[in-house]
Motif scaffolding. Structure first.
Motif, PDB file in Angstrom:
ATOM      1  N   VAL A 236       0.592  -1.029  -0.555  1.00  0.00           N
ATOM      2  CA  VAL A 236      -0.102  -0.185  -0.008  1.00  0.00           C
ATOM      3  C   VAL A 236       0.863   1.182   0.335  1.00  0.00           C
ATOM      4  O   VAL A 236       2.047   1.737   0.563  1.00  0.00           O
ATOM      5  CB  VAL A 236      -1.048  -0.047   1.172  1.00  0.00           C
ATOM      6  CG1 VAL A 236      -1.629   1.355   1.111  1.00  0.00           C
ATOM      7  CG2 VAL A 236      -1.911  -1.186   1.005  1.00  0.00           C
ATOM      8  N   ASP A 237       0.528   2.100  -0.998  1.00  0.00           N
ATOM      9  CA  ASP A 237       1.774   2.923  -1.049  1.00  0.00           C
ATOM     10  C   ASP A 237       0.495   4.113  -0.437  1.00  0.00           C
ATOM     11  O   ASP A 237      -0.664   4.803  -1.200  1.00  0.00           O
ATOM     12  CB  ASP A 237       1.773   4.014  -2.571  1.00  0.00           C
ATOM     13  CG  ASP A 237       2.520   4.988  -2.941  1.00  0.00           C
ATOM     14  OD1 ASP A 237       2.974   5.743  -1.575  1.00  0.00           O
ATOM     15  OD2 ASP A 237       2.723   5.222  -4.315  1.00  0.00           O
ATOM     16  N   LEU A 238       0.827   4.839   0.767  1.00  0.00           N
ATOM     17  CA  LEU A 238       0.143   6.300   1.665  1.00  0.00           C
ATOM     18  C   LEU A 238       0.235   7.515   0.854  1.00  0.00           C
ATOM     19  O   LEU A 238      -1.084   8.702   1.398  1.00  0.00           O
ATOM     20  CB  LEU A 238       0.433   5.889   2.731  1.00  0.00           C
ATOM     21  CG  LEU A 238       0.524   4.777   3.447  1.00  0.00           C
ATOM     22  CD1 LEU A 238       0.938   5.266   5.156  1.00  0.00           C
ATOM     23  CD2 LEU A 238      -0.529   3.892   3.587  1.00  0.00           C
ATOM     24  N   HIS A 239       1.404   7.257   0.150  1.00  0.00           N
ATOM     25  CA  HIS A 239       0.692   8.841  -1.504  1.00  0.00           C
ATOM     26  C   HIS A 239       0.216   8.472  -2.247  1.00  0.00           C
ATOM     27  O   HIS A 239      -0.115   9.591  -2.606  1.00  0.00           O
ATOM     28  CB  HIS A 239       2.203   9.107  -1.257  1.00  0.00           C
ATOM     29  CG  HIS A 239       3.579   9.342  -0.153  1.00  0.00           C
ATOM     30  ND1 HIS A 239       3.586  10.743   0.144  1.00  0.00           N
ATOM     31  CD2 HIS A 239       4.784   8.758  -0.034  1.00  0.00           C
ATOM     32  CE1 HIS A 239       4.783  11.165   1.512  1.00  0.00           C
ATOM     33  NE2 HIS A 239       4.982   9.729   0.793  1.00  0.00           N
ATOM     34  N   ASP A 240      -0.036   7.440  -2.080  1.00  0.00           N
ATOM     35  CA  ASP A 240      -1.171   7.838  -3.951  1.00  0.00           C
ATOM     36  C   ASP A 240      -2.538   8.307  -3.656  1.00  0.00           C
ATOM     37  O   ASP A 240      -3.530   8.343  -1.973  1.00  0.00           O
ATOM     38  CB  ASP A 240      -1.794   5.971  -3.344  1.00  0.00           C
ATOM     39  CG  ASP A 240      -2.906   5.388  -4.317  1.00  0.00           C
ATOM     40  OD1 ASP A 240      -1.926   5.893  -5.881  1.00  0.00           O
ATOM     41  OD2 ASP A 240      -3.754   5.312  -5.002  1.00  0.00           O
ATOM     42  N   ALA A 241      -3.052   8.879  -4.607  1.00  0.00           N
ATOM     43  CA  ALA A 241      -3.774   9.683  -4.521  1.00  0.00           C
ATOM     44  C   ALA A 241      -5.341   9.238  -4.391  1.00  0.00           C
ATOM     45  O   ALA A 241      -6.318   9.726  -3.742  1.00  0.00           O
ATOM     46  CB  ALA A 241      -3.918  10.701  -5.861  1.00  0.00           C
ATOM     47  N   GLY A 242      -5.119   7.494  -5.189  1.00  0.00           N
ATOM     48  CA  GLY A 242      -6.684   7.140  -4.408  1.00  0.00           C
ATOM     49  C   GLY A 242      -6.745   6.691  -2.930  1.00  0.00           C
ATOM     50  O   GLY A 242      -8.447   7.067  -3.079  1.00  0.00           O
ATOM     51  N   LEU A 243      -5.638   6.553  -2.669  1.00  0.00           N
ATOM     52  CA  LEU A 243      -5.997   6.930  -1.165  1.00  0.00           C
ATOM     53  C   LEU A 243      -6.618   7.712  -0.894  1.00  0.00           C
ATOM     54  O   LEU A 243      -8.188   7.683  -0.008  1.00  0.00           O
ATOM     55  CB  LEU A 243      -5.018   5.928  -0.222  1.00  0.00           C
ATOM     56  CG  LEU A 243      -5.015   5.881   1.525  1.00  0.00           C
ATOM     57  CD1 LEU A 243      -6.377   5.227   1.824  1.00  0.00           C
ATOM     58  CD2 LEU A 243      -3.587   5.082   2.012  1.00  0.00           C
TER      59      LEU A 243
END
Length: 268
Positions: A236-243
């Motif tokens: 999980v990329d916590l920088h992801d804009a989708g999150l």
């Protein structure tokens, strides 16, 4: 009903007959829709589910420390059929009751174990889970032995590379507990955890601003070594804009702190 630690009571929602809330010793501990296993009423569980949606499709191996009514476990099974989950709760009688009251996935899809969460965590094999969820309370706060450096190290150990820890921390201004535990997780999950987008804090704006008591979800992702079989895309990329978009789109909009904002939150 009497349980090992006191009493359990199920209260039906008068406006939605299929929805019930499980109270343990007078505290709302789980909310379920008996006709909809994917339903999550508690806002912090909706936030956890938004993070889990960033993992690759397919079944997950999930450890729930503080199982109560197993609302999140039902949701995981609904979203990701054939997941393998273990729910741990210190109250053996409560686990017997929720198994009989609610339509929970059967073993081995969902196993229930009566045990102290810290003891159970220490007994599990390294790298055996994709997700660890900590949702354990004594009164209105997490027991100290489940929020210290030993717990953080144990959670890191049982996660596979790219696995995710989701810890529910209820706190009040100035959020000293959440800040301290964020710093603890930063040590356990590696010096680059914050900078690499593997550590984050999720909460409503009013809670993060220190205006009221509320739930803070701490998210920590185990790093993927260069020689690991697990692909970095399994993280999980916590920088992801989708999150960030999923969290903003929840019924109660939520903010995610990562990177420099997270470092300032944790402080010293």
């Amino acid at each position: 009903m009497p349980i090992d630690t006191g009493t359990a009571r199920v209260e039906r929602d008068p406006d939605h007959p299929d929805r019930v809330t499980l109270h343990v010793n007078g505290v709302p501990s789980s909310a379920l829709d008996l006709a909809d296993p994917g339903f999550l009423a508690f806002e912090y569980m909706q936030q956890m589910a938004a993070v889990l949606a960033g993992l690759p499709d397919g079944p997950l191996r999930v450890l729930h420390l503080g199982a109560a009514g197993c609302a999140l476990a039902r949701h995981v099974e609904h979203e990701r059929p054939d997941s393998r989950q273990l729910g741990v709760d210190v109250d053996a009688r409560l686990l017997e009751l929720v198994r009989s009251w609610f339509a929970l996935p059967r073993s081995p899809r969902l196993r229930l174990r009566a045990d102290d969460a810290g003891h159970a965590l220490a007994s599990l094999a390294p790298g055996s889970f994709d997700v660890v969820v900590r949702d354990v309370f004594a009164g209105d706060r997490t027991p100290d032995h489940l929020a210290d450096d030993a717990f953080a190290a144990a959670a890191h150990r049982v996660l596979r590379p790219g696995g995710v820890l989701l810890a529910n921390c209820a706190d009040r201004p100035p959020l000293s507990l959440a800040r301290r535990e964020t710093a603890t997780l930063a040590v356990a999950f590696g010096p680059g955890a914050a900078a690499d987008g593997r550590l984050g804090v999720v909460a409503e704006h009013a809670v993060l601003k220190g205006r009221r008591y509320g739930n803070v979800v701490l998210v920590a992702v185990r790093d993927v070594p260069d020689d690991a079989e697990t692909s970095p895309t399994d993280e999980v990329d916590l920088h992801d804009a989708g999150l960030a978009r999923r969290l903003r789109s929840l019924p109660v909009p939520t903010r995610l702190l990562v990177g420099d904002e997270l470092t300032r939150f944790a402080g010293a």
